[in-house]
Design a protein around this motif. Structure first.
Motif, PDB file in Angstrom:
ATOM      1  N   ILE A 105      69.460-101.580  67.792  1.00 40.70           N
ATOM      2  CA  ILE A 105      68.410-101.264  66.823  1.00 40.70           C
ATOM      3  C   ILE A 105      68.907-101.469  65.397  1.00 40.70           C
ATOM      4  N   ARG A 106      70.135-101.076  65.130  1.00 40.88           N
ATOM      5  CA  ARG A 106      70.700-101.276  63.783  1.00 40.88           C
ATOM      6  C   ARG A 106      70.757-102.760  63.412  1.00 40.88           C
ATOM      7  N   GLY A 107      70.874-103.622  64.411  1.00 37.37           N
ATOM      8  CA  GLY A 107      70.966-105.056  64.167  1.00 37.37           C
ATOM      9  C   GLY A 107      69.636-105.775  64.065  1.00 37.37           C
ATOM     10  N   LEU A 108      68.535-105.067  64.251  1.00 37.92           N
ATOM     11  CA  LEU A 108      67.215-105.706  64.179  1.00 37.92           C
ATOM     12  C   LEU A 108      66.820-106.001  62.741  1.00 37.92           C
ATOM     13  N   SER A 109      66.118-107.085  62.565  1.00 36.34           N
ATOM     14  CA  SER A 109      65.601-107.451  61.242  1.00 36.34           C
ATOM     15  C   SER A 109      64.208-106.864  61.058  1.00 36.34           C
ATOM     16  N   GLU A 110      63.696-106.952  59.848  1.00 38.23           N
ATOM     17  CA  GLU A 110      62.320-106.517  59.594  1.00 38.23           C
ATOM     18  C   GLU A 110      61.345-107.348  60.429  1.00 38.23           C
ATOM     19  N   ALA A 139      68.012 -95.264  64.875  1.00 40.97           N
ATOM     20  CA  ALA A 139      69.277 -95.286  65.612  1.00 40.97           C
ATOM     21  C   ALA A 139      69.941 -93.908  65.575  1.00 40.97           C
ATOM     22  N   GLU A 140      69.943 -93.272  64.422  1.00 39.69           N
ATOM     23  CA  GLU A 140      70.523 -91.929  64.301  1.00 39.69           C
ATOM     24  C   GLU A 140      69.745 -90.912  65.121  1.00 39.69           C
ATOM     25  N   LYS A 141      68.423 -91.038  65.140  1.00 39.42           N
ATOM     26  CA  LYS A 141      67.601 -90.126  65.940  1.00 39.42           C
ATOM     27  C   LYS A 141      67.903 -90.286  67.423  1.00 39.42           C
ATOM     28  N   ILE A 142      68.094 -91.500  67.873  1.00 41.51           N
ATOM     29  CA  ILE A 142      68.413 -91.763  69.279  1.00 41.51           C
ATOM     30  C   ILE A 142      69.779 -91.174  69.635  1.00 41.51           C
ATOM     31  N   GLU A 143      70.764 -91.402  68.799  1.00 46.71           N
ATOM     32  CA  GLU A 143      72.091 -90.842  69.072  1.00 46.71           C
ATOM     33  C   GLU A 143      72.065 -89.318  69.057  1.00 46.71           C
ATOM     34  N   GLY A 144      71.318 -88.747  68.124  1.00 44.16           N
ATOM     35  CA  GLY A 144      71.204 -87.286  68.065  1.00 44.16           C
ATOM     36  C   GLY A 144      70.490 -86.704  69.268  1.00 44.16           C
ATOM     37  N   ALA A 145      69.431 -87.372  69.723  1.00 39.18           N
ATOM     38  CA  ALA A 145      68.694 -86.893  70.902  1.00 39.18           C
ATOM     39  C   ALA A 145      69.586 -86.912  72.136  1.00 39.18           C
ATOM     40  N   ALA A 146      70.422 -87.936  72.274  1.00 38.36           N
ATOM     41  CA  ALA A 146      71.336 -88.018  73.421  1.00 38.36           C
ATOM     42  C   ALA A 146      72.356 -86.889  73.368  1.00 38.36           C
ATOM     43  N   LYS A 147      72.881 -86.610  72.201  1.00 38.08           N
ATOM     44  CA  LYS A 147      73.860 -85.521  72.079  1.00 38.08           C
ATOM     45  C   LYS A 147      73.216 -84.174  72.392  1.00 38.08           C
ATOM     46  N   MET A 202      68.046 -95.604  53.308  1.00 41.93           N
ATOM     47  CA  MET A 202      68.203 -95.705  54.750  1.00 41.93           C
ATOM     48  C   MET A 202      67.062 -96.563  55.295  1.00 41.93           C
ATOM     49  N   THR A 203      67.409 -97.463  56.166  1.00 43.35           N
ATOM     50  CA  THR A 203      66.398 -98.330  56.773  1.00 43.35           C
ATOM     51  C   THR A 203      65.735 -97.619  57.956  1.00 43.35           C
ATOM     52  N   VAL A 204      64.602 -98.152  58.374  1.00 46.75           N
ATOM     53  CA  VAL A 204      63.931 -97.644  59.572  1.00 46.75           C
ATOM     54  C   VAL A 204      64.873 -97.784  60.765  1.00 46.75           C
ATOM     55  N   GLN A 205      65.576 -98.902  60.835  1.00 47.68           N
ATOM     56  CA  GLN A 205      66.480 -99.145  61.945  1.00 47.68           C
ATOM     57  C   GLN A 205      67.584 -98.077  62.000  1.00 47.68           C
ATOM     58  N   GLU A 206      68.189 -97.787  60.855  1.00 48.93           N
ATOM     59  CA  GLU A 206      69.259 -96.788  60.802  1.00 48.93           C
ATOM     60  C   GLU A 206      68.721 -95.403  61.133  1.00 48.93           C
ATOM     61  N   PHE A 207      67.564 -95.073  60.582  1.00 50.58           N
ATOM     62  CA  PHE A 207      66.941 -93.781  60.851  1.00 50.58           C
ATOM     63  C   PHE A 207      66.706 -93.594  62.348  1.00 50.58           C
TER      64      PHE A 207
END
Length: 158
Positions: free
Chosen positions: A101-106, A8-16, A1-6
């Motif tokens: 965020i998922r679309g960001l590069s390193e 992004a998932e945290k942001i979606e979870g916090a909103a829910k 899992m990338t930092v971006q994916e991690f």
């Protein structure tokens, strides 16, 4: 899992989770402000959700290199007609931010960004999550202040 994916998932979870806690409040309490002598800047739960949605969209625009829609957290007013509308908007705003965020590069994460101060992309992508978790605590405090002692838990925010 990338930092971006991690993140992004945290942001979606916090909103829910924040949306869940808003929905745990009676509709009339979502627009309630406690009377606290000497307090300044107190806001309703729906106003806080509106701020979080605006902030999520601000950071999505900012990270895409667009000029973000300016807003002041204390000037954001809730125009939501219902709890459901507020919840859906918050979750949609988090999804928009997470997609960027998922679309960001390193290189994007290592780059220096300038808001009020300089920070890396790694630091910028934390802001939406931090903002929503901060306001989740405030909404939990409002629940206690109006007398809700029930333990509200969302077991699967993802």
């Amino acid at each position: 899992m990338t930092v971006q994916e991690f993140q992004a998932e945290k942001i979606e979870g916090a909103a829910k989770l924040l949306a869940f806690w808003l929905g745990a409040m009676p509709e009339d309490k979502q627009s309630w402000v406690p009377e606290v002598v000497g307090a300044a800047g107190l806001r309703t739960a729906r106003e806080q959700v509106a701020e979080c949605a605006a902030a999520n969209r601000f950071f999505a625009q900012f990270l895409k290199g667009e000029k973000p829609t300016p807003f002041s957290p204390f000037d954001v007013k809730s125009e939501y007609a219902s709890s459901e509308e507020a919840q859906q908007d918050l979750i949609a705003s988090a999804a928009e931010c997470a997609a960027v965020i998922r679309g960001l590069s390193e290189a994007d994460l290592e780059k220096e960004y300038r808001l009020r101060w300089s920070m890396t992309g790694y630091q910028v992508i934390e802001f939406p999550y931090r903002n929503m978790t901060y306001h989740a605590g405030q909404i939990n405090q409002l629940q206690l202040l109006y007398g809700d002692t029930e333990f509200h838990i969302l077991l699967k925010p993802h």
